[in-house]
Scaffold this motif. Sequence first.
Motif, PDB file in Angstrom:
ATOM      1  N   ARG A  83      -3.827  -4.698   1.203  1.00  0.00           N
ATOM      2  CA  ARG A  83      -4.142  -3.336   2.042  1.00  0.00           C
ATOM      3  C   ARG A  83      -3.201  -3.084   3.193  1.00  0.00           C
ATOM      4  NH1 ARG A  83      -9.609  -5.526   1.288  1.00  0.00           N
ATOM      5  NH2 ARG A  83      -9.445  -6.651   3.269  1.00  0.00           N
ATOM      6  N   GLU A  86      -0.090  -1.731   1.786  1.00  0.00           N
ATOM      7  CA  GLU A  86      -0.229  -0.312   1.356  1.00  0.00           C
ATOM      8  C   GLU A  86      -0.227   0.574   2.582  1.00  0.00           C
ATOM      9  OE1 GLU A  86      -3.957  -0.294  -0.817  1.00  0.00           O
ATOM     10  OE2 GLU A  86      -3.000  -1.223  -2.682  1.00  0.00           O
ATOM     11  N   LYS A  87      -0.894   0.200   3.662  1.00  0.00           N
ATOM     12  CA  LYS A  87      -0.829   0.895   4.899  1.00  0.00           C
ATOM     13  C   LYS A  87       0.616   1.006   5.605  1.00  0.00           C
ATOM     14  CE  LYS A  87      -5.715  -0.068   6.572  1.00  0.00           C
ATOM     15  NZ  LYS A  87      -6.581  -0.273   7.432  1.00  0.00           N
ATOM     16  N   GLU A  90       2.474   3.285   3.630  1.00  0.00           N
ATOM     17  CA  GLU A  90       1.921   4.708   3.888  1.00  0.00           C
ATOM     18  C   GLU A  90       2.489   5.235   5.098  1.00  0.00           C
ATOM     19  OE1 GLU A  90      -2.284   6.755   5.112  1.00  0.00           O
ATOM     20  OE2 GLU A  90      -2.273   5.337   3.474  1.00  0.00           O
TER      21      GLU A  90
END
Length: 182
Positions: A83, A86-87, A90
């Motif tokens: 996670r 992914e952050k 992003e």
Amino acid sequence: MRPKPRNSSRPKIFQSPAAAAAAASVTAAYALAKSEKLDFSETEEPIKLVVNKKDVSVELDAVREDKKVMELSLTEARQENSRLREKIEEVNNTHAELSKELLSVQGQLASERSRCFKLEAQIAELQKVLESFHSIESEVEVLRKQKSALEQDMEHAAAATRQGSGGLLSWLSGAPRSSRSF
């Protein structure tokens, strides 16, 4: 302040009591190991291991439970890492987009500054022209006044000429003269 006499028979390393004791114990252990050759291959009685199966199974169950907890914890940590990756990806993408947009805006700002500078230069030129128009307007006003005064002078001169020529003709024709004082 006299220097302390040194014992030159012992090397400098062995001068501290702790170092001397350590060296002595190593020397003694080496001498003992050389004098007694130990042979562990032939022992008189075999060593028997007494193991309680119940204790081992309890410990084994505890270890397995700990392993499950650690594996679960590891799985959660991997999911959290995923996670977070992914952050981070992003955020990095957003940062890249914002950086491109910033560069674009900076380019636009530079062109607008250039345009503004050109407009300010044009305004300064137009203000100079406007100031010259004011001075020209003042000169035109002075010239109008001069023209008006000249026209009035010409009208007075023409009127005086008409009156002067009309007097001779009227004298000849016998017309009454206007009251003019000479």
